[in-house]
Design an enzyme around this catalytic site. Sequence first.
Site, PDB file in Angstrom:
ATOM      1  N   GLY A  33       0.829  -1.210   0.000  1.00  0.00           N
ATOM      2  CA  GLY A  33       0.000   0.000   0.000  1.00  0.00           C
ATOM      3  C   GLY A  33       0.858   1.253   0.000  1.00  0.00           C
ATOM      4  CB  ALA A  34       4.337   1.741  -0.989  1.00  0.00           C
ATOM      5  CB  SER A  35       0.320   3.635  -4.619  1.00  0.00           C
ATOM      6  OG  SER A  35      -0.898   3.268  -4.011  1.00  0.00           O
ATOM      7  NE  ARG A  36      -4.246   5.546  -3.584  1.00  0.00           N
ATOM      8  CZ  ARG A  36      -5.246   5.010  -2.878  1.00  0.00           C
ATOM      9  NH1 ARG A  36      -5.817   5.684  -1.923  1.00  0.00           N
ATOM     10  NH2 ARG A  36      -5.655   3.781  -3.142  1.00  0.00           N
ATOM     11  CG  ASN A  64       0.130   1.072   4.792  1.00  0.00           C
ATOM     12  OD1 ASN A  64      -0.321   1.737   5.721  1.00  0.00           O
ATOM     13  ND2 ASN A  64      -0.041   1.429   3.524  1.00  0.00           N
ATOM     14  CB  SER A  67      -7.704   0.696  12.277  1.00  0.00           C
ATOM     15  OG  SER A  67      -8.601   1.746  12.572  1.00  0.00           O
ATOM     16  CE1 TYR A 108      -9.971  -0.092   7.568  1.00  0.00           C
ATOM     17  CE2 TYR A 108     -10.641   0.761   9.710  1.00  0.00           C
ATOM     18  CZ  TYR A 108      -9.717   0.695   8.679  1.00  0.00           C
ATOM     19  OH  TYR A 108      -8.549   1.410   8.768  1.00  0.00           O
ATOM     20  CB  ALA A 136     -14.348  -8.093  11.593  1.00  0.00           C
ATOM     21  CE  LYS A 159      -7.046  -1.787   8.821  1.00  0.00           C
ATOM     22  NZ  LYS A 159      -5.710  -1.896   8.204  1.00  0.00           N
TER      23      LYS A 159
HETATM   24  P1  NAP Z   1      -5.131   5.108   1.417  1.00  0.00           P
HETATM   25  O1  NAP Z   1      -4.594   6.482   1.278  1.00  0.00           O
HETATM   26  O2  NAP Z   1      -6.485   4.787   0.899  1.00  0.00           O
HETATM   27  O3  NAP Z   1      -4.053   4.078   0.830  1.00  0.00           O
HETATM   28  C1  NAP Z   1      -4.297   2.708   0.840  1.00  0.00           C
HETATM   29  C2  NAP Z   1      -3.143   2.009   0.180  1.00  0.00           C
HETATM   30  O4  NAP Z   1      -3.423   0.596   0.123  1.00  0.00           O
HETATM   31  C3  NAP Z   1      -2.921   2.469  -1.250  1.00  0.00           C
HETATM   32  O5  NAP Z   1      -1.549   2.543  -1.507  1.00  0.00           O
HETATM   33  C4  NAP Z   1      -3.560   1.369  -2.062  1.00  0.00           C
HETATM   34  O6  NAP Z   1      -2.934   1.299  -3.313  1.00  0.00           O
HETATM   35  C5  NAP Z   1      -3.251   0.153  -1.219  1.00  0.00           C
HETATM   36  N1  NAP Z   1      -4.124  -0.984  -1.481  1.00  0.00           N
HETATM   37  C6  NAP Z   1      -5.462  -1.064  -1.323  1.00  0.00           C
HETATM   38  N2  NAP Z   1      -5.902  -2.273  -1.679  1.00  0.00           N
HETATM   39  C7  NAP Z   1      -4.819  -2.981  -2.064  1.00  0.00           C
HETATM   40  C8  NAP Z   1      -4.630  -4.296  -2.537  1.00  0.00           C
HETATM   41  N3  NAP Z   1      -5.658  -5.162  -2.688  1.00  0.00           N
HETATM   42  N4  NAP Z   1      -3.377  -4.714  -2.852  1.00  0.00           N
HETATM   43  C9  NAP Z   1      -2.331  -3.862  -2.714  1.00  0.00           C
HETATM   44  N5  NAP Z   1      -2.448  -2.603  -2.275  1.00  0.00           N
HETATM   45  C10 NAP Z   1      -3.681  -2.173  -1.946  1.00  0.00           C
HETATM   46  O7  NAP Z   1      -5.190   4.679   2.953  1.00  0.00           O
HETATM   47  P2  NAP Z   1      -4.326   5.128   4.222  1.00  0.00           P
HETATM   48  O8  NAP Z   1      -5.175   6.041   5.006  1.00  0.00           O
HETATM   49  O9  NAP Z   1      -2.968   5.528   3.833  1.00  0.00           O
HETATM   50  O10 NAP Z   1      -4.315   3.749   5.006  1.00  0.00           O
HETATM   51  C11 NAP Z   1      -3.185   2.902   5.049  1.00  0.00           C
HETATM   52  C12 NAP Z   1      -3.438   1.846   6.116  1.00  0.00           C
HETATM   53  O11 NAP Z   1      -3.650   2.488   7.375  1.00  0.00           O
HETATM   54  C13 NAP Z   1      -4.687   1.003   5.850  1.00  0.00           C
HETATM   55  O12 NAP Z   1      -4.461  -0.333   6.240  1.00  0.00           O
HETATM   56  C14 NAP Z   1      -5.717   1.641   6.757  1.00  0.00           C
HETATM   57  O13 NAP Z   1      -6.721   0.737   7.114  1.00  0.00           O
HETATM   58  C15 NAP Z   1      -4.854   2.040   7.936  1.00  0.00           C
HETATM   59  N6  NAP Z   1      -5.450   3.108   8.738  1.00  0.00           N
HETATM   60  C16 NAP Z   1      -5.694   4.330   8.219  1.00  0.00           C
HETATM   61  C17 NAP Z   1      -6.269   5.300   9.020  1.00  0.00           C
HETATM   62  C18 NAP Z   1      -6.574   6.689   8.525  1.00  0.00           C
HETATM   63  O14 NAP Z   1      -7.197   7.440   9.279  1.00  0.00           O
HETATM   64  N7  NAP Z   1      -6.158   7.079   7.346  1.00  0.00           N
HETATM   65  C19 NAP Z   1      -6.598   5.009  10.342  1.00  0.00           C
HETATM   66  C20 NAP Z   1      -6.329   3.751  10.839  1.00  0.00           C
HETATM   67  C21 NAP Z   1      -5.748   2.800  10.033  1.00  0.00           C
HETATM   68  P3  NAP Z   1      -3.650   0.941  -4.697  1.00  0.00           P
HETATM   69  O15 NAP Z   1      -5.017   1.520  -4.666  1.00  0.00           O
HETATM   70  O16 NAP Z   1      -2.724   1.546  -5.697  1.00  0.00           O
HETATM   71  O17 NAP Z   1      -3.641  -0.553  -4.724  1.00  0.00           O
END
Ligand code: NAP
Length: 245
Positions: A11-14, A88, A140, A153, A155, A157
């Site tokens: 999940g390193a793209s964003r 991630n 999370s 989500y 469940a 996490k």
């Molecule tokens: P995000 O900006 O939506 O980024 C999610 C990343 O996961 C993207 O790089 C996406 O890349 C990748 N991804 C999604 N599905 C994938 C798949 N099937 N295979 C490979 N890559 C996949 O989300 P974020 O907020 O940075 O969240 C990152 C992590 O932190 C997640 O696990 C999220 O649940 C956790 N988290 C986030 C928050 C928050 O408030 N933001 C809070 C608690 C936990 P592609 O779309 O290019 O595949």
Amino acid sequence: MLTGKVAVVTGASRGIGKSVALELAGRGVRIVASARNAELLDALVAEITAAGGEAVAVVGDVSVAADADRLIAQAVETFGQVDILVNNAGITRDGLLLRMKDEDWDAVLDTNLKGAFLCIRAAAKVMTRKRSGRIINISSVIGEMGGAGQVNYSASKAGLLGLTKSTALELARRNITVNAITPGFIVTDMTDVVSDKAREALIAQIPLGRLGEVEDIAHSVAFLASDQAAYITGQVLGINGGMYM
Ligand code: NAP
């Protein structure tokens, strides 16, 4: 010292994953960046390389076993080892329990929980041979406290926390530590969908009075990956501004 280590970041793209990759690369870690979006990954690799670091992009879907195996195999082929795995990649498909579609349950569990399992299983084979490794799972706060409209989500996490602790027990004798981070609400694409009104309500629940930044998570990933964290395993580090204690 993290210099010269090899980290696979899913999940390193964003968002958080991109920040983790940049933070580790800034500390001399060689990065294997993975996600489904090739263009964004290429841009990240270019950014790391331009700054004098080393990185490679591996496009794939973590929920597909063959992709997870290929991700770890390519890391070994390119850099010879996997020292750090950051699970991630994650998605949300929110909806109320009574209206939750099977496909939304499956998509979230497959990406967030099964994806981490598949990457750990593949990476652990490499790490056990080397008798060293760091696995960091991004769970999370919703996995700890629950979330209305987020049964899938939450469940996934919460499951990741069980996966973290069981894996920590199994791999401890091989000198591999496994920990989880539970972010609160962090500013990324994932939380961008929240309306201004809902955002204000969220901030009101956070003792530190703000949403988190991606760097708040990336710094702790770097710490858990470092030599200073060698005696920490099976732990859950909450980074949530105090919203859940
Ligand atoms: P995000 O900006 O939506 O980024 C999610 C990343 O996961 C993207 O790089 C996406 O890349 C990748 N991804 C999604 N599905 C994938 C798949 N099937 N295979 C490979 N890559 C996949 O989300 P974020 O907020 O940075 O969240 C990152 C992590 O932190 C997640 O696990 C999220 O649940 C956790 N988290 C986030 C928050 C928050 O408030 N933001 C809070 C608690 C936990 P592609 O779309 O290019 O595949």
